[in-house]
Write a protein that holds these residues in place. Structure first.
Motif, PDB file in Angstrom:
ATOM      1  N   TYR A  35      50.920  35.292  47.598  1.00  0.00           N
ATOM      2  CA  TYR A  35      50.137  36.581  47.663  1.00  0.00           C
ATOM      3  C   TYR A  35      50.937  37.322  48.658  1.00  0.00           C
ATOM      4  O   TYR A  35      50.155  37.469  49.571  1.00  0.00           O
ATOM      5  N   ILE A  50      53.215  40.665  49.069  1.00  0.00           N
ATOM      6  CA  ILE A  50      53.781  41.612  48.452  1.00  0.00           C
ATOM      7  C   ILE A  50      55.185  41.745  48.406  1.00  0.00           C
ATOM      8  O   ILE A  50      55.867  42.354  47.858  1.00  0.00           O
ATOM      9  N   GLY A  97      57.083  42.283  44.408  1.00  0.00           N
ATOM     10  CA  GLY A  97      56.703  43.826  43.752  1.00  0.00           C
ATOM     11  C   GLY A  97      56.713  44.648  44.997  1.00  0.00           C
ATOM     12  O   GLY A  97      55.759  45.622  44.720  1.00  0.00           O
ATOM     13  N   ASP A  98      57.571  44.848  45.848  1.00  0.00           N
ATOM     14  CA  ASP A  98      57.302  45.667  47.109  1.00  0.00           C
ATOM     15  C   ASP A  98      57.524  47.294  46.477  1.00  0.00           C
ATOM     16  O   ASP A  98      56.989  48.087  47.065  1.00  0.00           O
ATOM     17  N   LYS A 105      56.112  49.047  44.346  1.00  0.00           N
ATOM     18  CA  LYS A 105      55.026  49.590  43.291  1.00  0.00           C
ATOM     19  C   LYS A 105      54.077  50.156  44.345  1.00  0.00           C
ATOM     20  O   LYS A 105      54.164  49.890  45.615  1.00  0.00           O
ATOM     21  N   HIS A 148      49.496  47.030  45.025  1.00  0.00           N
ATOM     22  CA  HIS A 148      49.898  45.351  44.959  1.00  0.00           C
ATOM     23  C   HIS A 148      48.732  44.819  44.753  1.00  0.00           C
ATOM     24  O   HIS A 148      47.930  44.600  45.763  1.00  0.00           O
ATOM     25  N   ASN A 200      47.266  41.234  42.112  1.00  0.00           N
ATOM     26  CA  ASN A 200      47.824  39.944  41.812  1.00  0.00           C
ATOM     27  C   ASN A 200      46.599  39.152  41.126  1.00  0.00           C
ATOM     28  O   ASN A 200      47.165  37.957  40.429  1.00  0.00           O
ATOM     29  N   ASP A 238      43.394  43.140  43.640  1.00  0.00           N
ATOM     30  CA  ASP A 238      43.640  42.524  44.667  1.00  0.00           C
ATOM     31  C   ASP A 238      42.485  41.620  45.193  1.00  0.00           C
ATOM     32  O   ASP A 238      41.188  41.711  44.487  1.00  0.00           O
ATOM     33  N   SER A 244      46.624  47.936  37.943  1.00  0.00           N
ATOM     34  CA  SER A 244      45.985  47.384  39.138  1.00  0.00           C
ATOM     35  C   SER A 244      45.041  48.207  39.783  1.00  0.00           C
ATOM     36  O   SER A 244      44.962  49.491  39.692  1.00  0.00           O
ATOM     37  N   ASN A 303      51.143  51.886  37.721  1.00  0.00           N
ATOM     38  CA  ASN A 303      52.331  51.967  38.568  1.00  0.00           C
ATOM     39  C   ASN A 303      53.682  52.430  37.728  1.00  0.00           C
ATOM     40  O   ASN A 303      54.816  52.183  38.378  1.00  0.00           O
TER      41      ASN A 303
END
Length: 468
Positions: free
Chosen positions: A386, A388, A392-393, A395, A398, A400, A413, A440, A457
């Motif tokens: 976990y 970021i 997947g920076d 996006k 964030h 998951n 999240d 997300s 995203n």
């Protein structure tokens, strides 16, 4: 029939007042949402728009910043700029940007107040804590009798150093308390009119701990010094990753181990901004262990509610019956603990969020400290960590966590997973979102309201405001 329509109108009005779309927009070519910030003090949300760097650079190129209040009113704070590393004061009235540089961690600083630039500062200057009218930093060596701090005025950058009486060292370090893992640490929180030094004493039997909040004004005058004492009769107070202190990694490669950097992670606290009441929360466990040992078997949780002056209102000390996950011997730096206020409820949660298949325990308390509901949430993670920065920076959101039962293609999240299970209005909303792409969801919880941010995203983003 007339009464029926009247009832329907009242119901519709109540529903709309309880839930409002703040903004809903499609992604535009070359300018997309790339970050957001929520200020609980002003109850406003800030959306950064721009684009991500290409290649190896992870810097976000911010071209504009917009602000929305809870009624959906929009304010353009920045337009047609090329900046990065946006940082806000607690109120959101002041923010700082760096001039965009693709392969540098920082650029020249620019300070803005209410959307208007007030100052420039070369990037060689160190960043300090921002308040609306000045920068603040403390230089506190706890053994010394005086605490020094500096005030840097904005926009002149004139710096003034001041001293004040240090909180008592002897009440922290004495024969009745633990031998701390390292030099005794404190933390500082700053507000508009005062700052407070946070220190904690821990009894050597790990049966009690006192949180001390020592408050000063910015002239150095002590305003108050209050202790909030936690006592448990059975078992032992233990550490956890509760954001009360710091963690670090020692060693390299296969020998690397995450540890607590100080003893402040024995618990944490929040303050009700309306009533000034203080909630102190943490875990108890099976063994007496120092913070640098960081391995233990958790058994349960506690929440203590105090008046601002330190008078205890109620306490909750309850076990968590979960031998398969929670009550297993583990590295406590990976056990996350949090507490937030939602309407008249107090929501405590504890769990792991850094592996592929994990859990959260939540306990919802009413205003009198009675348990309204509690449950174990299980979820799947889309990556092995976990973190970021590792998955997947680039996006906007964030998130998951998901499950196959009712969250198909919906990724939450950590905080949103708790809110989803404790706030029926938000759960109903998320379940009705008709999405083809993976979507997300992130939340920002204030005592009286919750902001829900959603995005796939790729094509759209949306912010919805809920009254708690």
């Amino acid at each position: 029939m007339k009464n029926l329509f009247l009832c329907f109108a009242i119901f519709s009005s109540s529903f709309l007042n309880a839930q409002q779309v703040i903004v809903e927009e499609k992604f535009e070519k070359n300018i997309i949402p790339i970050g957001y910030h929520f200020s609980p003090l002003s109850n406003k949300i800030f959306i950064e728009k721009g684009k991500h760097s290409v290649g190896m650079s992870r810097n976000k190129q911010v071209n504009s910043i917009v602000c929305y209040d809870s009624k959906g009113s929009k304010t353009n704070l920045l337009e047609n700029v090329n900046v990065m590393n946006v940082r806000f004061s607690p109120s959101g009235n002041l923010f700082r940007t760096d001039e965009y540089e693709k392969m540098s961690f920082s650029g020249d600083h620019k300070f803005y107040k209410n959307g208007k630039k007030i100052a420039d500062l070369p990037k060689s200057n160190n960043f300090k804590l921002m308040l609306d009218d000045f920068l603040f930093t403390s230089n506190h060596k706890f053994k010394e009798k005086e605490l020094s701090f500096t005030i840097t005025d904005l926009p002149s950058f004139k710096t003034t150093e001041k001293n004040c009486e240090s909180p008592s060292y002897d009440r922290i370090v004495n024969v009745d308390n633990v031998e701390y893992a390292r030099d005794v640490k404190t933390r500082v929180r700053a507000a508009k009119d005062y700052f407070q030094v946070i220190s904690k004493s821990i009894s050597k039997d790990y049966k009690s701990t006192t949180l001390y909040l020592t408050r000063f004004n910015y002239e150095g005058k002590k305003l108050s010094d209050v202790g909030y004492k936690i006592d448990i009769k059975n078992d032992f107070l233990i550490y956890s990753n509760n954001n009360g202190g710091n963690t670090e990694t020692k060693g390299f490669g296969d020998t690397a181990k995450r540890i607590f950097s100080d003893d402040l992670s024995i618990n944490n606290f929040i303050v009700d901004t309306d009533t000034k009441e203080v909630y102190v929360y943490g875990l108890f466990g099976k063994r007496l262990e120092k913070s640098n040992d960081n391995s233990n078997t958790p058994l349960g949780y506690y929440v203590f509610k105090f008046k601002e002056d330190g008078t205890k209102i109620w306490e909750v000390i309850n076990p968590i019956d979960d031998k398969s996950d929670f009550s297993d011997n583990q590295n406590l730096t990976y056990l996350y603990v949090d507490l937030f206020l939602m309407g008249d409820s107090v929501v405590f949660n504890v769990g792991a969020k850094e592996s592929l298949d994990d859990y959260i325990h939540y306990i919802k308390l009413n205003s009198n400290g009675k348990v309204d509901s509690s449950s174990k949430i299980t979820f799947k993670s889309e990556s092995s960590a976990y973190n970021i920065s590792s998955y997947g920076d680039k996006k906007f959101l964030h998130a998951n966590l998901t499950n196959k039962e009712d969250l198909k293609n919906k990724i939450l999240d950590y905080e949103t997973m708790v809110v989803y299970n404790t706030n029926q209005k938000i759960k109903n909303y998320i379940m009705t979102v008709n999405n083809k792409n993976k979507t997300s969801f992130c939340t920002a919880v204030n005592k009286g309201n919750t902001w829900l941010i959603e995005s796939d995203n790729e094509t759209y983003y949306k912010v919805t405001y809920f009254e708690n």
